[in-house]
Motif scaffolding. Structure first.
Motif, short mmCIF file in Angstrom:
data_model
loop_
_atom_site.label_atom_id
_atom_site.label_comp_id
_atom_site.label_asym_id
_atom_site.label_seq_id
_atom_site.Cartn_x
_atom_site.Cartn_y
_atom_site.Cartn_z
N GLY A 53 -10.33 30.39 28.52
CA GLY A 53 -9.26 30.19 27.55
C GLY A 53 -9.74 29.48 26.31
O GLY A 53 -10.90 29.57 25.91
N GLU A 54 -8.84 28.73 25.68
CA GLU A 54 -9.15 28.06 24.43
C GLU A 54 -10.17 26.94 24.64
O GLU A 54 -10.19 26.31 25.69
N PRO A 55 -11.02 26.68 23.64
CA PRO A 55 -11.93 25.53 23.73
C PRO A 55 -11.15 24.24 23.91
O PRO A 55 -9.97 24.14 23.55
N LEU A 56 -11.79 23.23 24.45
CA LEU A 56 -11.14 21.95 24.66
C LEU A 56 -10.91 21.26 23.32
O LEU A 56 -11.75 21.34 22.41
N THR A 57 -9.78 20.59 23.20
CA THR A 57 -9.52 19.80 22.00
C THR A 57 -10.31 18.49 22.09
O THR A 57 -10.81 18.11 23.16
N GLU A 58 -10.40 17.80 20.98
CA GLU A 58 -11.07 16.51 20.99
C GLU A 58 -10.39 15.56 21.97
O GLU A 58 -11.07 14.84 22.72
N GLU A 59 -9.07 15.56 22.00
CA GLU A 59 -8.34 14.69 22.93
C GLU A 59 -8.68 15.03 24.38
O GLU A 59 -8.85 14.13 25.22
#
Length: 415
Positions: free
Chosen positions: A231-237
């Motif tokens: 899925g989507e790349p991980l966010t900074e958070e």
């Protein structure tokens, strides 16, 4: 702070979990005797806990129990707020530890890939080097029969060095992180200070993530930043949340495993002689230690999205469930009438669930086992006459409700 129960309870008084951990064996016995599902009180907050192996195994697979804090009735009602000292272990930011289902799999994938058996074998020489360096430090401080703290000199810095290597955290930061996490978990830390520590850790890991994003290296932090599997790349958070929890879990658990194994063997010299004589493997020592004296005492918390029947009891929708791993490890149904005994000769395999079960099983379980499998034989190979300088019952636990940790472990070294 006293909070109302989320639902009516029966007349049985809840087991009050002692924040000072003055009688862990007694508390474990009370929980086990209360049945597979027991009412507990955590600093004034009511919850359920599961204390038996079979029921815990089932509940850890039950999708009606979630990590989402918003599913907790006491949180929704405002009865529990950020003033509660344990909230930081539940409201810990978005990470693989706080979400379920597809989002959990997305957040966990890259971490799991970084901790495969192949990767652990690749870093084995580093773990062995760290171990030998720390044993040299231990020897230097324990010269001429001097007392030395096995925890602060050996058992604590080893897993921090290893997790620092994996995460790409410079060794100059290890002492700071050790101190911050110790203060965070301690029940003696004022809540305002604990919340400030969490904010400091967020700043530290955010800075680390941004540095790795600008200058990628071969470590787990960079891997999480670049991850796009599932899925989507991980966010900074999300990267920060994963790191913050992984560093805590990645060193705290192994400290407990190493010290608890040493303590158990020193208290059972006949079993220590069997291990040193090659009659019983170190792997068996590690598994029996994990069962008998679990590094994690209570794991907070899952929440029921609908009523869940467990035997004669019901976890009502909105109620919280704690997993009491130490009581589970002493389950006489699973481990026999002698479950309270440390016994490395008990029938193999020793089937415990100290690292969890199901989707949220600890991703660092293999790492902790490898570290202990290197550290313990190296320690006793170097100092086979190692002994405590105080009586075993004088060893004091740290005031931590979730971790099974000692204040110190004073020894003298004898080859």
């Amino acid at each position: 702070m006293k909070c109302p129960h989320a639902a009516a309870t029966d007349a049985a008084a809840p087991v009050v979990i002692d924040p000072m951990v003055r009688d862990l064996d007694g508390e474990t016995g009370l929980l086990r005797d209360a049945g597979p599902l027991a009412r507990i009180e955590l600093l004034g907050v009511p919850a359920w806990t599961v204390t038996r192996h079979a029921e815990a195994r089932s509940l850890l697979l039950d999708t009606r129990l979630v990590k989402d804090l918003d599913a907790w009735g006491l949180w929704q009602s405002g009865a529990v707020t950020h003033a509660w000292p344990l909230i930081g272990m539940i409201d810990a930011g978005r990470s693989m530890f706080t979400v379920d289902g597809a989002e959990h799999r997305r957040l966990r994938t890259k971490t799991s890939q970084a901790l495969t058996p192949r990767r652990l074998e690749e870093i084995r020489p580093d773990i062995e080097r760290f171990t030998e360096e720390l044993l040299d430090d231990l020897a230097a401080q324990g010269q001429d029969g001097a007392t030395v703290d096995l925890k602060s000199v050996f058992a604590q810095p080893l897993p921090m060095r290893v997790v620092g290597l994996l995460m790409g955290v410079d060794e100059s930061e290890h002492a700071m992180l050790t101190q911050r996490y110790k203060a965070f978990f301690s029940m003696l830390t004022p809540q305002e200070e604990r919340l400030a520590l969490l904010a400091e850790l967020d700043v530290f890991y955010t800075r680390l993530v941004r540095e790795k994003a600008a200058r990628p290296t071969d470590d787990l932090t960079t891997g999480l930043i670049l991850a796009d599997e599932g899925g989507e790349p991980l966010t900074e958070e999300e990267v920060v949340g994963n790191l913050k929890a992984m560093v805590a879990a990645g060193h705290e658990t192994t400290i407990g495993l190493i010290l608890n194994a040493v303590r158990a063997l020193l208290a059972h010299p006949d079993q220590l002689r069997m291990v040193l004589g090659g009659e019983v493997s170190w792997e068996t020592v590690i598994e029996e230690t994990l069962r008998w004296d679990t590094p994690t005492t209570h794991l907070l918390m899952r929440f029921a999205t609908e009523d869940i029947q467990v035997g004669d009891d019901v976890i009502a929708k909105g109620e919280g469930l704690v997993i009491s791993y130490r009581a589970i490890g002493r389950d006489t149904v699973q481990h026999g009438a002698d479950a309270d005994a440390f016994d490395i000769t008990r029938a193999a395999p020793i089937r415990h669930m100290t690292f969890g079960h199901g989707p949220h099983i600890c991703p660092g379980a293999g790492l902790s086992r490898v570290e202990a499998a290197i550290a313990l034989p190296a320690l006793f190979g170097r100092f086979p006459g190692l002994r405590l300088v105080v009586a075993d019952d004088e060893i004091r636990k740290l005031p931590v409700m979730t971790q099974n940790d000692m204040e110190s472990f004073p020894v003298v070294l004898e080859s």
